[in-house]
Design an enzyme around this catalytic site. Sequence first.
Site, PDB file in Angstrom:
ATOM      1  N   HIS A  83       0.844  -1.204   0.000  1.00  0.00           N
ATOM      2  CA  HIS A  83       0.000   0.000   0.000  1.00  0.00           C
ATOM      3  C   HIS A  83       0.884   1.260   0.000  1.00  0.00           C
ATOM      4  CE1 HIS A  83      -3.192  -2.647   2.140  1.00  0.00           C
ATOM      5  NE2 HIS A  83      -3.650  -2.403   0.942  1.00  0.00           N
TER       6      HIS A  83
ATOM      7  N   SER B 214      -3.219  -7.935   2.771  1.00  0.00           N
ATOM      8  CA  SER B 214      -3.417  -7.817   4.220  1.00  0.00           C
ATOM      9  C   SER B 214      -3.799  -9.181   4.803  1.00  0.00           C
ATOM     10  CB  SER B 214      -4.494  -6.779   4.521  1.00  0.00           C
ATOM     11  OG  SER B 214      -4.096  -5.531   4.007  1.00  0.00           O
TER      12      SER B 214
ATOM     13  N   LYS C 284     -16.118  -7.472   4.398  1.00  0.00           N
ATOM     14  CA  LYS C 284     -14.954  -7.825   5.236  1.00  0.00           C
ATOM     15  C   LYS C 284     -15.236  -7.628   6.713  1.00  0.00           C
ATOM     16  CE  LYS C 284     -11.271  -7.094   1.882  1.00  0.00           C
ATOM     17  NZ  LYS C 284     -10.156  -6.249   1.445  1.00  0.00           N
TER      18      LYS C 284
ATOM     19  N   ARG D 147      -2.122  -5.676  -8.526  1.00  0.00           N
ATOM     20  CA  ARG D 147      -0.989  -6.585  -8.312  1.00  0.00           C
ATOM     21  C   ARG D 147      -0.933  -7.637  -9.413  1.00  0.00           C
ATOM     22  NH1 ARG D 147      -3.098  -8.397  -2.856  1.00  0.00           N
ATOM     23  NH2 ARG D 147      -4.920  -7.956  -4.123  1.00  0.00           N
TER      24      ARG D 147
HETATM   25  N1  COA Z   1      -0.116  -4.107  -1.828  1.00  0.00           N
HETATM   26  C1  COA Z   1      -0.536  -5.072  -1.029  1.00  0.00           C
HETATM   27  N2  COA Z   1      -1.800  -5.451  -0.924  1.00  0.00           N
HETATM   28  C2  COA Z   1      -2.677  -4.806  -1.687  1.00  0.00           C
HETATM   29  C3  COA Z   1      -2.311  -3.785  -2.560  1.00  0.00           C
HETATM   30  C4  COA Z   1      -0.971  -3.443  -2.607  1.00  0.00           C
HETATM   31  N3  COA Z   1      -0.529  -2.481  -3.388  1.00  0.00           N
HETATM   32  N4  COA Z   1      -3.405  -3.345  -3.189  1.00  0.00           N
HETATM   33  C5  COA Z   1      -4.425  -4.055  -2.729  1.00  0.00           C
HETATM   34  N5  COA Z   1      -3.974  -4.947  -1.830  1.00  0.00           N
HETATM   35  C6  COA Z   1      -4.751  -5.946  -1.122  1.00  0.00           C
HETATM   36  C7  COA Z   1      -5.257  -5.447   0.170  1.00  0.00           C
HETATM   37  O1  COA Z   1      -4.343  -5.725   1.214  1.00  0.00           O
HETATM   38  C8  COA Z   1      -6.522  -6.223   0.302  1.00  0.00           C
HETATM   39  O2  COA Z   1      -6.233  -7.481   0.827  1.00  0.00           O
HETATM   40  P1  COA Z   1      -7.282  -8.314   1.671  1.00  0.00           P
HETATM   41  O3  COA Z   1      -8.449  -8.575   0.737  1.00  0.00           O
HETATM   42  O4  COA Z   1      -6.508  -9.495   2.026  1.00  0.00           O
HETATM   43  O5  COA Z   1      -7.698  -7.459   2.835  1.00  0.00           O
HETATM   44  C9  COA Z   1      -6.999  -6.376  -1.133  1.00  0.00           C
HETATM   45  O6  COA Z   1      -5.858  -6.254  -1.907  1.00  0.00           O
HETATM   46  C10 COA Z   1      -7.914  -5.300  -1.626  1.00  0.00           C
HETATM   47  O7  COA Z   1      -8.310  -4.552  -0.593  1.00  0.00           O
HETATM   48  P2  COA Z   1      -8.187  -2.996  -0.380  1.00  0.00           P
HETATM   49  O8  COA Z   1      -7.252  -2.329  -1.317  1.00  0.00           O
HETATM   50  O9  COA Z   1      -8.020  -2.747   1.068  1.00  0.00           O
HETATM   51  O10 COA Z   1      -9.527  -2.593  -0.870  1.00  0.00           O
HETATM   52  P3  COA Z   1     -10.890  -3.172  -0.537  1.00  0.00           P
HETATM   53  O11 COA Z   1     -11.230  -4.019  -1.709  1.00  0.00           O
HETATM   54  O12 COA Z   1     -11.075  -3.774   0.781  1.00  0.00           O
HETATM   55  O13 COA Z   1     -11.599  -1.776  -0.550  1.00  0.00           O
HETATM   56  C11 COA Z   1     -13.274  -0.248  -0.830  1.00  0.00           C
HETATM   57  C12 COA Z   1     -12.765  -1.617  -1.174  1.00  0.00           C
HETATM   58  C13 COA Z   1     -13.204   0.022   0.656  1.00  0.00           C
HETATM   59  C14 COA Z   1     -12.459   0.793  -1.567  1.00  0.00           C
HETATM   60  C15 COA Z   1     -14.713  -0.280  -1.323  1.00  0.00           C
HETATM   61  O14 COA Z   1     -15.421  -1.309  -0.653  1.00  0.00           O
HETATM   62  C16 COA Z   1     -15.413   1.036  -1.092  1.00  0.00           C
HETATM   63  O15 COA Z   1     -15.237   1.951  -1.863  1.00  0.00           O
HETATM   64  N6  COA Z   1     -16.227   1.105  -0.020  1.00  0.00           N
HETATM   65  C17 COA Z   1     -16.995   2.309   0.311  1.00  0.00           C
HETATM   66  C18 COA Z   1     -18.451   2.158  -0.153  1.00  0.00           C
HETATM   67  C19 COA Z   1     -18.504   2.344  -1.633  1.00  0.00           C
HETATM   68  O16 COA Z   1     -18.446   3.436  -2.143  1.00  0.00           O
HETATM   69  N7  COA Z   1     -18.561   1.203  -2.337  1.00  0.00           N
HETATM   70  C20 COA Z   1     -18.463   1.187  -3.778  1.00  0.00           C
HETATM   71  C21 COA Z   1     -19.775   1.509  -4.395  1.00  0.00           C
HETATM   72  S1  COA Z   1     -20.271   0.180  -5.332  1.00  0.00           S
END
Ligand code: COA
Length: 172
Positions: free
Chosen positions: A29, A141, A53, A103
């Site tokens: 990140h 994560s 989650k 990724r």
């Molecule tokens: N390096 C390491 N890990 C990475 C990474 C990187 N560069 N980029 C992504 N990841 C991993 C994260 O660790 C995470 O791992 P996990 O699933 O094991 O926890 C996964 O990839 C993706 O997660 P993250 O980047 O944290 O995003 P998310 O998918 O959990 O987030 C939101 C999604 C929060 C952005 C999304 O749900 C959101 O926008 N929520 C708000 C409500 C909304 O507007 N929803 C959309 C309308 S439809």
Amino acid sequence: MSYEPFVAPETDETIAVYPGTFDPITMGHLDIVNRALHLFDRLYIAVAVNASKMPLFDLEERVEMIRKAIPAGEERIRVEAVSGLLVDYAYTKGAKAIIRGLRAVSDFDYEFQLALMNRRIEREVETVFLMTGFRWIYISSSIIKEAARHGGDVSGLVPDHVCEKLREKFMK
Ligand code: COA
């Protein structure tokens, strides 16, 4: 949750939002944060809710861990907790872009869906995908939590203070 009202910047600052669950923040990140700062003047790291989650760390802990991971005096980054729609948050901050890290090809399906839905809701905000550094393409994560849960060494994959927090969590 209510946000500070958006005040149009007097400069031509380019602003982006980098959202995620960050449970916890990893070096991957932080690599994306650094890359985004080459392209944008200001970056809001938005600790958001992913309804599918069940985070290990609560929102405050996640925000705190990210703040500690940012170099002291780095004025261009703000870390905030976000509830509700991400694009609404981005709009109120005057952000033109949402940053997402990619990724592997496996990330693409979900990211594509999310980006298109966000665009449908708010056309003014574009999603920008950045390639994660090669060293970090295999981490997430979840995999870090899984290793730490079983006593595995995750140093170097997350900041030191996050290692410590993981140790505390799993010792309980
Ligand atoms: N390096 C390491 N890990 C990475 C990474 C990187 N560069 N980029 C992504 N990841 C991993 C994260 O660790 C995470 O791992 P996990 O699933 O094991 O926890 C996964 O990839 C993706 O997660 P993250 O980047 O944290 O995003 P998310 O998918 O959990 O987030 C939101 C999604 C929060 C952005 C999304 O749900 C959101 O926008 N929520 C708000 C409500 C909304 O507007 N929803 C959309 C309308 S439809």
